[in-house]
Design a protein around this motif. Sequence first.
Motif, PDB file in Angstrom:
ATOM      1  N   ASN A  81       0.821  -1.209   0.000  1.00  0.00           N
ATOM      2  CA  ASN A  81       0.000   0.000   0.000  1.00  0.00           C
ATOM      3  C   ASN A  81       0.848   1.248   0.000  1.00  0.00           C
ATOM      4  OD1 ASN A  81      -2.354  -1.287  -0.138  1.00  0.00           O
ATOM      5  ND2 ASN A  81      -3.165  -0.563   1.815  1.00  0.00           N
ATOM      6  N   VAL A  82       1.877   1.251   0.847  1.00  0.00           N
ATOM      7  CA  VAL A  82       2.726   2.445   0.931  1.00  0.00           C
ATOM      8  C   VAL A  82       3.450   2.650  -0.398  1.00  0.00           C
ATOM      9  CG1 VAL A  82       4.696   3.487   2.121  1.00  0.00           C
ATOM     10  CG2 VAL A  82       2.961   2.248   3.426  1.00  0.00           C
ATOM     11  N   THR A  83       3.939   1.558  -1.006  1.00  0.00           N
ATOM     12  CA  THR A  83       4.638   1.674  -2.287  1.00  0.00           C
ATOM     13  C   THR A  83       3.712   2.248  -3.358  1.00  0.00           C
ATOM     14  OG1 THR A  83       5.949  -0.246  -1.704  1.00  0.00           O
ATOM     15  CG2 THR A  83       5.959   0.371  -4.018  1.00  0.00           C
ATOM     16  N   ILE A  84       2.503   1.699  -3.463  1.00  0.00           N
ATOM     17  CA  ILE A  84       1.567   2.169  -4.492  1.00  0.00           C
ATOM     18  C   ILE A  84       1.182   3.630  -4.240  1.00  0.00           C
ATOM     19  CG2 ILE A  84      -0.776   1.884  -5.416  1.00  0.00           C
ATOM     20  CD1 ILE A  84      -0.441  -1.106  -5.058  1.00  0.00           C
ATOM     21  N   ARG A  85       0.884   3.913  -2.986  1.00  0.00           N
ATOM     22  CA  ARG A  85       0.458   5.250  -2.599  1.00  0.00           C
ATOM     23  C   ARG A  85       1.503   6.293  -2.974  1.00  0.00           C
ATOM     24  NH1 ARG A  85      -0.300   4.973   3.519  1.00  0.00           N
ATOM     25  NH2 ARG A  85      -1.911   3.433   3.112  1.00  0.00           N
ATOM     26  N   LYS A  86       2.759   5.970  -2.631  1.00  0.00           N
ATOM     27  CA  LYS A  86       3.817   6.958  -2.875  1.00  0.00           C
ATOM     28  C   LYS A  86       4.182   7.039  -4.354  1.00  0.00           C
ATOM     29  CE  LYS A  86       5.894   7.466   1.528  1.00  0.00           C
ATOM     30  NZ  LYS A  86       7.093   7.451   2.335  1.00  0.00           N
ATOM     31  N   THR A  87       4.285   5.883  -5.003  1.00  0.00           N
ATOM     32  CA  THR A  87       4.707   5.882  -6.405  1.00  0.00           C
ATOM     33  C   THR A  87       3.679   6.583  -7.287  1.00  0.00           C
ATOM     34  OG1 THR A  87       5.710   3.754  -5.951  1.00  0.00           O
ATOM     35  CG2 THR A  87       5.575   4.384  -8.254  1.00  0.00           C
ATOM     36  N   LEU A  88       2.407   6.358  -7.011  1.00  0.00           N
ATOM     37  CA  LEU A  88       1.371   6.933  -7.868  1.00  0.00           C
ATOM     38  C   LEU A  88       0.828   8.266  -7.352  1.00  0.00           C
ATOM     39  CD1 LEU A  88      -0.606   3.679  -8.795  1.00  0.00           C
ATOM     40  CD2 LEU A  88       1.169   4.830 -10.118  1.00  0.00           C
ATOM     41  N   GLY A  89       1.407   8.759  -6.239  1.00  0.00           N
ATOM     42  CA  GLY A  89       0.989  10.076  -5.727  1.00  0.00           C
ATOM     43  C   GLY A  89      -0.462  10.091  -5.270  1.00  0.00           C
ATOM     44  N   LEU A  90      -0.862   9.077  -4.496  1.00  0.00           N
ATOM     45  CA  LEU A  90      -2.249   9.027  -4.010  1.00  0.00           C
ATOM     46  C   LEU A  90      -2.321   9.861  -2.731  1.00  0.00           C
ATOM     47  CD1 LEU A  90      -2.962   5.230  -4.623  1.00  0.00           C
ATOM     48  CD2 LEU A  90      -3.021   7.138  -6.235  1.00  0.00           C
ATOM     49  N   TYR A  91      -2.662  11.124  -2.883  1.00  0.00           N
ATOM     50  CA  TYR A  91      -2.483  12.088  -1.787  1.00  0.00           C
ATOM     51  C   TYR A  91      -3.610  12.092  -0.758  1.00  0.00           C
ATOM     52  CZ  TYR A  91      -5.730  14.884  -4.522  1.00  0.00           C
ATOM     53  OH  TYR A  91      -6.840  15.314  -5.206  1.00  0.00           O
ATOM     54  N   ALA A  92      -4.777  11.589  -1.128  1.00  0.00           N
ATOM     55  CA  ALA A  92      -5.913  11.665  -0.194  1.00  0.00           C
ATOM     56  C   ALA A  92      -6.440  10.273   0.128  1.00  0.00           C
ATOM     57  CB  ALA A  92      -7.041  12.497  -0.794  1.00  0.00           C
ATOM     58  N   ASN A  93      -6.558   9.984   1.408  1.00  0.00           N
ATOM     59  CA  ASN A  93      -7.194   8.746   1.827  1.00  0.00           C
ATOM     60  C   ASN A  93      -8.563   9.108   2.388  1.00  0.00           C
ATOM     61  OD1 ASN A  93      -7.888   6.662   4.034  1.00  0.00           O
ATOM     62  ND2 ASN A  93      -6.326   5.661   2.803  1.00  0.00           N
ATOM     63  N   VAL A  94      -9.597   8.537   1.812  1.00  0.00           N
ATOM     64  CA  VAL A  94     -10.958   8.903   2.196  1.00  0.00           C
ATOM     65  C   VAL A  94     -11.666   7.675   2.739  1.00  0.00           C
ATOM     66  CG1 VAL A  94     -13.121   9.926   1.384  1.00  0.00           C
ATOM     67  CG2 VAL A  94     -10.976  10.563   0.291  1.00  0.00           C
ATOM     68  N   ARG A  95     -12.170   7.784   3.949  1.00  0.00           N
ATOM     69  CA  ARG A  95     -12.838   6.624   4.559  1.00  0.00           C
ATOM     70  C   ARG A  95     -14.174   7.028   5.182  1.00  0.00           C
ATOM     71  NH1 ARG A  95      -9.761   2.815   8.856  1.00  0.00           N
ATOM     72  NH2 ARG A  95      -8.369   2.478   7.088  1.00  0.00           N
ATOM     73  N   PRO A  96     -15.283   6.771   4.497  1.00  0.00           N
ATOM     74  CA  PRO A  96     -16.585   7.054   5.095  1.00  0.00           C
ATOM     75  C   PRO A  96     -16.947   5.966   6.112  1.00  0.00           C
ATOM     76  CG  PRO A  96     -16.683   6.869   2.678  1.00  0.00           C
ATOM     77  CD  PRO A  96     -15.387   6.284   3.120  1.00  0.00           C
ATOM     78  N   CYS A  97     -17.439   6.375   7.255  1.00  0.00           N
ATOM     79  CA  CYS A  97     -17.836   5.422   8.303  1.00  0.00           C
ATOM     80  C   CYS A  97     -19.228   5.794   8.797  1.00  0.00           C
ATOM     81  CB  CYS A  97     -16.851   5.470   9.468  1.00  0.00           C
ATOM     82  SG  CYS A  97     -15.217   4.871   9.012  1.00  0.00           S
ATOM     83  N   ARG A  98     -20.175   4.939   8.463  1.00  0.00           N
ATOM     84  CA  ARG A  98     -21.571   5.220   8.807  1.00  0.00           C
ATOM     85  C   ARG A  98     -22.111   4.038   9.595  1.00  0.00           C
ATOM     86  NH1 ARG A  98     -26.509   5.160   4.347  1.00  0.00           N
ATOM     87  NH2 ARG A  98     -28.129   5.187   5.940  1.00  0.00           N
ATOM     88  N   SER A  99     -22.991   4.290  10.561  1.00  0.00           N
ATOM     89  CA  SER A  99     -23.563   3.151  11.276  1.00  0.00           C
ATOM     90  C   SER A  99     -24.881   2.723  10.601  1.00  0.00           C
ATOM     91  CB  SER A  99     -23.761   3.455  12.754  1.00  0.00           C
ATOM     92  OG  SER A  99     -24.329   4.696  12.922  1.00  0.00           O
ATOM     93  N   PHE A 100     -25.207   1.454  10.802  1.00  0.00           N
ATOM     94  CA  PHE A 100     -26.378   0.869  10.132  1.00  0.00           C
ATOM     95  C   PHE A 100     -27.325   0.290  11.173  1.00  0.00           C
ATOM     96  CE2 PHE A 100     -22.741   0.694   7.301  1.00  0.00           C
ATOM     97  CZ  PHE A 100     -23.225   1.441   6.232  1.00  0.00           C
ATOM     98  N   HIS A 101     -27.536   1.090  12.209  1.00  0.00           N
ATOM     99  CA  HIS A 101     -28.430   0.723  13.295  1.00  0.00           C
ATOM    100  C   HIS A 101     -29.864   0.557  12.770  1.00  0.00           C
ATOM    101  CE1 HIS A 101     -29.986   0.829  17.387  1.00  0.00           C
ATOM    102  NE2 HIS A 101     -30.910   1.656  16.936  1.00  0.00           N
ATOM    103  N   PRO A 102     -30.635  -0.374  13.213  1.00  0.00           N
ATOM    104  CA  PRO A 102     -30.343  -1.418  14.218  1.00  0.00           C
ATOM    105  C   PRO A 102     -29.828  -2.719  13.590  1.00  0.00           C
ATOM    106  CG  PRO A 102     -32.672  -1.438  13.706  1.00  0.00           C
ATOM    107  CD  PRO A 102     -32.037  -0.396  12.810  1.00  0.00           C
ATOM    108  N   PHE A 103     -29.485  -2.669  12.320  1.00  0.00           N
ATOM    109  CA  PHE A 103     -29.141  -3.937  11.635  1.00  0.00           C
ATOM    110  C   PHE A 103     -27.727  -4.390  11.968  1.00  0.00           C
ATOM    111  CE2 PHE A 103     -32.339  -1.541   9.384  1.00  0.00           C
ATOM    112  CZ  PHE A 103     -33.398  -2.430   9.490  1.00  0.00           C
ATOM    113  N   VAL A 104     -26.848  -3.403  12.223  1.00  0.00           N
ATOM    114  CA  VAL A 104     -25.513  -3.735  12.715  1.00  0.00           C
ATOM    115  C   VAL A 104     -25.371  -3.064  14.068  1.00  0.00           C
ATOM    116  CG1 VAL A 104     -23.038  -3.550  12.285  1.00  0.00           C
ATOM    117  CG2 VAL A 104     -24.625  -3.820  10.356  1.00  0.00           C
ATOM    118  N   HIS A 105     -25.019  -3.861  15.082  1.00  0.00           N
ATOM    119  CA  HIS A 105     -24.985  -3.336  16.433  1.00  0.00           C
ATOM    120  C   HIS A 105     -23.908  -2.267  16.583  1.00  0.00           C
ATOM    121  CE1 HIS A 105     -25.359  -3.053  20.705  1.00  0.00           C
ATOM    122  NE2 HIS A 105     -24.055  -3.251  20.823  1.00  0.00           N
ATOM    123  N   THR A 106     -24.271  -1.113  17.138  1.00  0.00           N
ATOM    124  CA  THR A 106     -23.304  -0.040  17.406  1.00  0.00           C
ATOM    125  C   THR A 106     -23.808   0.803  18.566  1.00  0.00           C
ATOM    126  OG1 THR A 106     -22.385   2.038  16.555  1.00  0.00           O
ATOM    127  CG2 THR A 106     -24.427   1.312  15.563  1.00  0.00           C
TER     128      THR A 106
END
Length: 484
Positions: A81-106
């Motif tokens: 991951n680090v090699t690909i990220r740096k070699t290809l200049g992947l500057y932004a890491n985007v991670r959406p995190c949403r809860s799915f209550h009540p179907f997934v416990h949170t």
Amino acid sequence: MIITVAKGDGIGPEITDAVLRVLDAAECGLTYEHIEVGEKVYRSGNTSGIPAEAWDALRRNPVFLKGPITTPQGGGYKSLNVTIRKTLGLYANVRPCRSFHPFVHTQHPGMDVVVVRENEEDLYAGIEHRQTTDVFQCLKLITIPGSEKIVRYAFEYARANGRKKVTCLVKDNIMKVTDGLFAEVFRRVGKEYPELEQEVQIIDIGTARVATRPERYDVIVTLNLYGDIISDVTAELTGSVGLAGSANIGDHVSMFEAIHGSAPDIAGKGIANPSAMLNAACLMLVHLGKADKAELIQNAWLKTLEDGIHPGDIFREGVSTMKAGTAAFADAVIERLGQRPDSLQPVEMRGRQALQYQYQRPQVKKELCGIDVFVDDGSTTPDELAERLRAAAEGILQLKLITNRGVKVWPEGFPETFCTDHWRCRFVSTEATIQAGKADYRPIPMDAVLALLNALHGAGVEVVKTEHLYLFDGERGFSLGQGE
Ligand code: NAD
């Protein structure tokens, strides 16, 4: 449209096959160029995990959908991951995190956070040195273009996806120069997005609040290390790390993957949850300008969860109606293409996450005004060291202060301060007025620095590194020592 696909290791092939079937059923108009990366490649003696021929495909196609990879233990294998990220200049890491209550416990039913993490800079530049017997260092590099790009990306993402607020997490009360720059860029660029609520928080209290009240956050933008940690916290809070996908965005190529690993404990059993990889594929579709297809798949997936069809990792008696294997779960999503969830908030994907950014390097007047000389000496006191340095530097530059691990130990240090063998000795112009706490930095010639280093070497002082002190348009480009 051709995209690059690597099925990966462990559960990778099972979940990738399931996801590609859903993409095909949704008629996304994609064809796949498969490459082999990961364990097999590592084991063949290639420590990068990527064969030379795979780079052609990675550079040719606009996106890379990547299955999880097993990194063999030990043996000097480099993170793919680090090699690909740096070699290809992947500057932004985007991670959406949403809860799915009540179907997934949170514990946090209302959370819906997107972490936008700077992906190339910070302590992850990997520039580390041992300088003395006692002391090791890692360089934290923060740049104006890197900060402007990620901050702008976060605001553009928020605007394109109908988000309301962007929070910047930094530690600028301590790292005034580096984290201070990031916060300053955030405030400056933020003025172009007046419709978005904006706040800067200190990372420590920010992390505590994210962990206890994630629903008060919307989009978070932060530096590489903080983002690495906080995005794992947010993923965990949703109830299962098996659900989140992430995007690594670059100007030319972008990579999409599940946040989980290759799960060797369940590989080959047909029970892995393909949801994280499916969500990664939806981020990819949005990136490719196919937000309508992403929405179609996401809503079918939400409906599947609502109908209680759950893979083993999120299966709960009383909530779930069917324990689905990987393939059966994908079939259930395919059957529901065109349907929307009833109680979960349906997804409306609008955003295309492309960024037009051209860095304009500002014109600044840069003047050398001093030098920090780092000295290795395990058998001295601050006063003795100061005396030696002052004698050697006489008539060239004057010693302003000595710090040890950043704390002032001369002049007027405290005997209680623990000292290592690593001394930062700050020299300034002989004409500077030295008053405790007051900066009086004035330009010096480079010749003075060279003469100083010669004199110190001649006096038997072991110099292990130097840092030049500069004024930029008359403003200090360095921090004061603690107690200075
Ligand atoms: P992991 O994420 O593979 O597994 C952790 C736990 O979660 C396991 O019990 C696993 O069975 C479960 N799990 C993970 N994904 C699941 C899914 N989709 N459905 C159901 N259960 C799932 O983490 P790990 O065990 O620490 O790592 C295994 C390997 O993966 C290691 O070689 C590691 O280096 C690698 N890894 C790769 C990536 C990547 O390629 N991006 C990320 C993390 C770990």
